[in-house]
Scaffold this active site. Structure first.
Site, PDB file in Angstrom:
ATOM      1  CB  ALA A  16       8.360 -55.375 -57.198  1.00 51.98           C
ATOM      2  CG  ASP A  17      10.341 -50.678 -58.132  1.00 55.24           C
ATOM      3  OD1 ASP A  17       9.608 -51.425 -57.449  1.00 55.24           O
ATOM      4  OD2 ASP A  17      10.129 -49.462 -58.244  1.00 55.24           O
ATOM      5  N   GLY A  18      13.469 -53.782 -58.465  1.00 52.65           N
ATOM      6  CA  GLY A  18      14.832 -54.262 -58.637  1.00 52.65           C
ATOM      7  C   GLY A  18      14.946 -55.428 -59.601  1.00 52.65           C
ATOM      8  CE1 TYR A  75      12.228 -53.676 -67.894  1.00 52.23           C
ATOM      9  CE2 TYR A  75      13.462 -51.822 -66.996  1.00 52.23           C
ATOM     10  CZ  TYR A  75      12.910 -52.480 -68.076  1.00 52.23           C
ATOM     11  OH  TYR A  75      13.051 -51.958 -69.346  1.00 52.23           O
ATOM     12  CG  MET A  76      15.592 -51.442 -61.056  1.00 52.30           C
ATOM     13  SD  MET A  76      15.042 -50.214 -62.255  1.00 52.30           S
ATOM     14  CE  MET A  76      13.546 -49.625 -61.484  1.00 52.30           C
TER      15      MET A  76
END
Length: 372
Positions: free
Chosen positions: A154-156, A158-159
């Site tokens: 999931a973080d990716g 935003y990244m």
């Protein structure tokens, strides 16, 4: 008739009372400066370009965009120079990887690509091609591959999603938009829960394979915060006529609805969003990303319901009055991890770079809300 006028009077008094609780714009700027000055005075910019540091800089650059503060801008420039305007530094494309790794051969891993957001922002303040040369090299190589599974956590979202839209705006290369949708579709296929309208952190946490301590679906607040904030950033730069824009808008609005439903009465979100008992107590990073995303939607006409405004204001109230300490430290930030951990201590002394970055994003968007 008297009863009608009494009701109207009570409603007006309530609205007036509520409005009086809103701070002045200058007060919000002081809060933003307090948190940012504390961080920068206690943390030199000469650190690596990995995701946690880079996430702070996305917040710092939002403050720069809002205030044109040259000191804050120079802090991000010093960081970029220290890292040679690069993420992972390998030059041998045959060795580039993208699953998980902190070494220089993980060039295609999103945690090493979020730094490009800040480099692109700095480029637009002073257009020197070297600032975005590595970003273009890396992303153009990535898009030349047949792979579509780059965003597996999931973080990716935003990244890297905002990197794609920022580079499209910078270069006009429509392949960035095509691959943005292709990679996003893959992420949705493995992490998105249609029923809940939320994202699992990655496929290890999909229900019922993984459950919270009370047997519920376990959606990690910071993970969904990354996605929600990432969608706001994408919609900011995505062309109005993009063929896939409606899909991004729909995902964003569905998430907003799901997010406000599980907010705690104190204004924060617990680490496991649907099971407050799993890891109880306030947490700042997820709350800040949600607050940023909600205010962004209100400010840009996507979220008009009073429910969203109330939730956003409650989120800011928590951030400014509980999370922010007298010293300027932003507390209650869950440490680096990938899930809500029962029994993990998160208190007023728990701070981190990415949490400060999220706090700054929320503060800037709240300032814009007050300015409208």
């Amino acid at each position: 008739m008297k009863k009608y006028f009494l009701i109207v009077l009570l409603v007006l008094l309530k609205i007036t009372s509520y409005a009086q609780k809103l701070p002045a714009k200058a007060e919000v700027l002081k809060i933003i400066d307090k948190a940012n000055q504390f961080w920068q005075s206690n943390n030199p910019p000469q650190v690596r370009s990995f995701w946690d540091n880079a996430a702070y800089h996305t917040g710092n650059m939002e403050v720069v965009a809002l205030t044109q503060n040259k000191v804050y801008q120079e802090y991000s420039e010093d960081w970029a120079v220290h890292n040679q305007w690069m993420g992972a530094k390998s030059k041998d494309k045959s060795t580039w990887k993208y699953k998980y790794g902190e070494t220089d051969d993980y060039v295609l891993f999103g945690d090493w690509q979020i730094c490009f957001q800040t480099y692109i922002d700095l480029y637009h303040l002073d257009k020197q091609e070297y600032k975005i040369a590595r970003a273009k090299e890396v992303m153009e190589f990535e898009m030349s591959t047949p792979n579509n599974d780059y965003w597996w956590w999931a973080d990716g979202l935003y990244m890297v999603m905002p990197v794609m839209t920022k580079l499209y705006k910078t270069t006009g290369n429509k392949q960035y938009l095509e691959k943005l949708h292709e990679y996003f579709a893959y992420a949705n296929s493995i992490m998105y829960d249609k029923e809940a309208g939320l994202y699992y952190r990655d496929d290890k946490y999909v229900y019922p394979k993984h459950k919270s301590v009370n047997g519920k679906k376990d959606f990690w607040a910071r993970g969904d915060g990354w996605v929600f904030a990432g969608l706001a950033k994408v919609l900011k730069d995505l062309p109005k006529d993009d063929k896939n824009r409606d899909e991004f808008v729909t995902k964003y609005k569905i998430m907003a609805d799901a997010i406000v439903k599980c907010q705690q009465k104190e204004g924060y979100w617990t680490r496991s969003m649907l099971d407050a008992e799993h890891a109880p107590g306030p947490e700042t990073s997820g709350t800040a990303f949600f607050t940023y995303g909600l205010f962004w939607g209100i400010n840009n006409g996507y979220l008009k319901n009073k429910i969203y405004k109330e939730a956003a204001l409650k989120g800011w109230n928590y951030l400014s009055k509980t999370a922010l300490q007298d010293s300027g430290k932003v507390g209650y930030v869950q440490p680096i991890g990938e899930k809500a951990i029962p029994g993990q201590i998160v208190d007023q002394n728990s701070t981190s770079n990415f949490g400060v970055g999220a706090f700054l994003l929320a503060g800037c968007e709240f300032y814009r809300f007050l300015k409208k």
